[in-house]
Design a protein around this motif. Structure first.
Motif, PDB file in Angstrom:
ATOM      1  N   THR A 132       0.806  -1.228   0.000  1.00  0.00           N
ATOM      2  CA  THR A 132       0.000   0.000   0.000  1.00  0.00           C
ATOM      3  C   THR A 132       0.832   1.267   0.000  1.00  0.00           C
ATOM      4  O   THR A 132       0.290   2.352  -0.245  1.00  0.00           O
ATOM      5  CB  THR A 132      -0.909   0.030   1.241  1.00  0.00           C
ATOM      6  OG1 THR A 132      -0.096   0.089   2.434  1.00  0.00           O
ATOM      7  CG2 THR A 132      -1.796  -1.213   1.301  1.00  0.00           C
ATOM      8  N   GLN A 133       2.135   1.159   0.306  1.00  0.00           N
ATOM      9  CA  GLN A 133       3.003   2.333   0.454  1.00  0.00           C
ATOM     10  C   GLN A 133       2.468   3.274   1.527  1.00  0.00           C
ATOM     11  O   GLN A 133       2.690   4.483   1.478  1.00  0.00           O
ATOM     12  CB  GLN A 133       3.138   3.070  -0.881  1.00  0.00           C
ATOM     13  CG  GLN A 133       3.772   2.242  -1.997  1.00  0.00           C
ATOM     14  CD  GLN A 133       5.194   1.827  -1.673  1.00  0.00           C
ATOM     15  OE1 GLN A 133       6.056   2.668  -1.454  1.00  0.00           O
ATOM     16  NE2 GLN A 133       5.440   0.538  -1.639  1.00  0.00           N
ATOM     17  N   SER A 134       1.756   2.726   2.495  1.00  0.00           N
ATOM     18  CA  SER A 134       1.156   3.527   3.564  1.00  0.00           C
ATOM     19  C   SER A 134       1.619   2.994   4.918  1.00  0.00           C
ATOM     20  O   SER A 134       1.308   1.857   5.284  1.00  0.00           O
ATOM     21  CB  SER A 134      -0.370   3.475   3.471  1.00  0.00           C
ATOM     22  OG  SER A 134      -0.963   4.040   4.627  1.00  0.00           O
ATOM     23  N   LYS A 135       2.374   3.821   5.643  1.00  0.00           N
ATOM     24  CA  LYS A 135       2.804   3.422   6.980  1.00  0.00           C
ATOM     25  C   LYS A 135       1.607   3.291   7.911  1.00  0.00           C
ATOM     26  O   LYS A 135       1.596   2.442   8.812  1.00  0.00           O
ATOM     27  CB  LYS A 135       3.790   4.444   7.540  1.00  0.00           C
ATOM     28  CG  LYS A 135       5.108   4.505   6.791  1.00  0.00           C
ATOM     29  CD  LYS A 135       6.034   5.542   7.394  1.00  0.00           C
ATOM     30  CE  LYS A 135       7.358   5.605   6.635  1.00  0.00           C
ATOM     31  NZ  LYS A 135       8.274   6.623   7.199  1.00  0.00           N
ATOM     32  N   TRP A 136       0.591   4.118   7.702  1.00  0.00           N
ATOM     33  CA  TRP A 136      -0.589   4.089   8.556  1.00  0.00           C
ATOM     34  C   TRP A 136      -1.352   2.767   8.395  1.00  0.00           C
ATOM     35  O   TRP A 136      -1.789   2.170   9.384  1.00  0.00           O
ATOM     36  CB  TRP A 136      -1.494   5.275   8.250  1.00  0.00           C
ATOM     37  CG  TRP A 136      -2.820   5.251   8.956  1.00  0.00           C
ATOM     38  CD1 TRP A 136      -4.048   5.249   8.391  1.00  0.00           C
ATOM     39  CD2 TRP A 136      -3.037   5.250  10.375  1.00  0.00           C
ATOM     40  NE1 TRP A 136      -5.020   5.239   9.351  1.00  0.00           N
ATOM     41  CE2 TRP A 136      -4.437   5.236  10.577  1.00  0.00           C
ATOM     42  CE3 TRP A 136      -2.186   5.246  11.481  1.00  0.00           C
ATOM     43  CZ2 TRP A 136      -5.000   5.222  11.849  1.00  0.00           C
ATOM     44  CZ3 TRP A 136      -2.756   5.225  12.750  1.00  0.00           C
ATOM     45  CH2 TRP A 136      -4.139   5.221  12.927  1.00  0.00           C
ATOM     46  N   GLN A 137      -1.508   2.307   7.157  1.00  0.00           N
ATOM     47  CA  GLN A 137      -2.197   1.042   6.924  1.00  0.00           C
ATOM     48  C   GLN A 137      -1.421  -0.115   7.557  1.00  0.00           C
ATOM     49  O   GLN A 137      -2.015  -1.022   8.154  1.00  0.00           O
ATOM     50  CB  GLN A 137      -2.366   0.798   5.421  1.00  0.00           C
ATOM     51  CG  GLN A 137      -3.293   1.773   4.720  1.00  0.00           C
ATOM     52  CD  GLN A 137      -4.730   1.666   5.193  1.00  0.00           C
ATOM     53  OE1 GLN A 137      -5.156   0.610   5.647  1.00  0.00           O
ATOM     54  NE2 GLN A 137      -5.471   2.752   5.081  1.00  0.00           N
ATOM     55  N   ALA A 138      -0.103  -0.102   7.420  1.00  0.00           N
ATOM     56  CA  ALA A 138       0.727  -1.144   8.020  1.00  0.00           C
ATOM     57  C   ALA A 138       0.610  -1.119   9.539  1.00  0.00           C
ATOM     58  O   ALA A 138       0.483  -2.163  10.190  1.00  0.00           O
ATOM     59  CB  ALA A 138       2.183  -0.961   7.601  1.00  0.00           C
ATOM     60  N   PHE A 139       0.625   0.082  10.105  1.00  0.00           N
ATOM     61  CA  PHE A 139       0.513   0.222  11.561  1.00  0.00           C
ATOM     62  C   PHE A 139      -0.847  -0.281  12.044  1.00  0.00           C
ATOM     63  O   PHE A 139      -0.940  -0.972  13.067  1.00  0.00           O
ATOM     64  CB  PHE A 139       0.706   1.690  11.945  1.00  0.00           C
ATOM     65  CG  PHE A 139       0.457   1.974  13.400  1.00  0.00           C
ATOM     66  CD1 PHE A 139       1.425   1.685  14.353  1.00  0.00           C
ATOM     67  CD2 PHE A 139      -0.739   2.529  13.821  1.00  0.00           C
ATOM     68  CE1 PHE A 139       1.195   1.947  15.700  1.00  0.00           C
ATOM     69  CE2 PHE A 139      -0.975   2.790  15.154  1.00  0.00           C
ATOM     70  CZ  PHE A 139      -0.005   2.492  16.095  1.00  0.00           C
ATOM     71  N   LYS A 140      -1.906   0.056  11.325  1.00  0.00           N
ATOM     72  CA  LYS A 140      -3.251  -0.336  11.742  1.00  0.00           C
ATOM     73  C   LYS A 140      -3.407  -1.857  11.777  1.00  0.00           C
ATOM     74  O   LYS A 140      -3.928  -2.412  12.757  1.00  0.00           O
ATOM     75  CB  LYS A 140      -4.303   0.270  10.805  1.00  0.00           C
ATOM     76  CG  LYS A 140      -4.626   1.715  11.065  1.00  0.00           C
ATOM     77  CD  LYS A 140      -5.942   2.130  10.420  1.00  0.00           C
ATOM     78  CE  LYS A 140      -5.942   1.885   8.937  1.00  0.00           C
ATOM     79  NZ  LYS A 140      -7.205   2.372   8.316  1.00  0.00           N
TER      80      LYS A 140
END
Length: 229
Positions: A132-140
């Motif tokens: 996803t290239q999204s740190k927020w999605q990975a964190f969630k």
């Protein structure tokens, strides 16, 4: 995850409830999660990820291939999160039961398991971030998989106030070992071979197993004798 599956969960189940029963629980977990994996829909990438992909790839074939790879890795991250959640669930129970023996025992066990969970969280977050290239999605997603531990505390505290059957608990842990072995061999290793190459992937597997074995050793030191792994 292979280290936890074979050298910890399955091993302890066979030692505790016998070779035959331990194997039956283990392969029951394999079959259970294999069925679940067939019904998990393949996730789609967010619009922002698609826009980034379009910027990086000029031709349509390259864009389609990148999107396919990212969907594969994202799917691997999702089912890894499910497997880690199943593994974290009995760990929450262990912290609760350890705390009943004394605050010192509970704190040591909670700290040891927290450190032990760091590489597990990385195993969930990395594929999601890549896809996803999204740190927020990975964190969630990594955080949600960790919520299984307090859920285990709630269930053992309110639904099972009396002592749990050691045989059933060990059997369930053996099944979790089967779950984790399946998702590692079915999802994570093929992706590692594809993206990192066979030699690098094999090296990474054994490095990870050694790291996790060291983690399990320090976890063992933190357990009281009667709760020894």
């Amino acid at each position: 995850m292979l280290s936890i599956s074979f050298l910890d969960l399955a091993h302890n189940a066979m030692n505790s409830i016998g070779f035959l029963k331990g194997n039956l629980w283990f392969f029951a977990g394999v079959v259970f999660f294999a069925v679940i994996a067939n019904f998990i829909p393949e996730p789609t990438l967010s619009q922002s990820s698609e826009v980034q992909s379009k910027k990086k790839n000029s031709d349509e074939g390259g864009k389609d291939m990148m999107k396919k790879h990212r969907r594969q890795v994202l799917f691997s991250g999702v089912i890894t999160a499910i497997g880690i959640s199943l593994h974290n669930f009995p760990e929450g129970m262990a912290v609760f039961l350890g705390s009943m023996k004394g605050l010192h025992v509970g704190l040591n066990l909670a700290l040891a398991i927290a450190l032990h969970n760091i590489p597990e969280g990385v195993a969930v977050a990395l594929p999601v971030y890549f896809a996803t290239q999204s740190k927020w999605q990975a964190f969630k997603l990594a955080t949600l998989s960790g919520f299984a531990e307090p859920l285990g505390v709630v269930i053992v505290a309110y639904l099972f106030p009396s002592s749990l059957s050691p045989e059933i608990l060990e059997g369930l842990l053996g099944s979790v070992g089967g779950v984790m072995a399946f998702l590692t061999l079915h999802e994570m290793l093929p992706l590692a071979f594809e993206y990192a190459g066979q030699k690098q992937a094999v090296k990474a597997v054994f490095f990870g197993m050694a790291f996790m074995s060291a983690s399990l050793y320090f976890l063992e030191l933190s357990l009281p004798v009667e709760m020894s792994l």
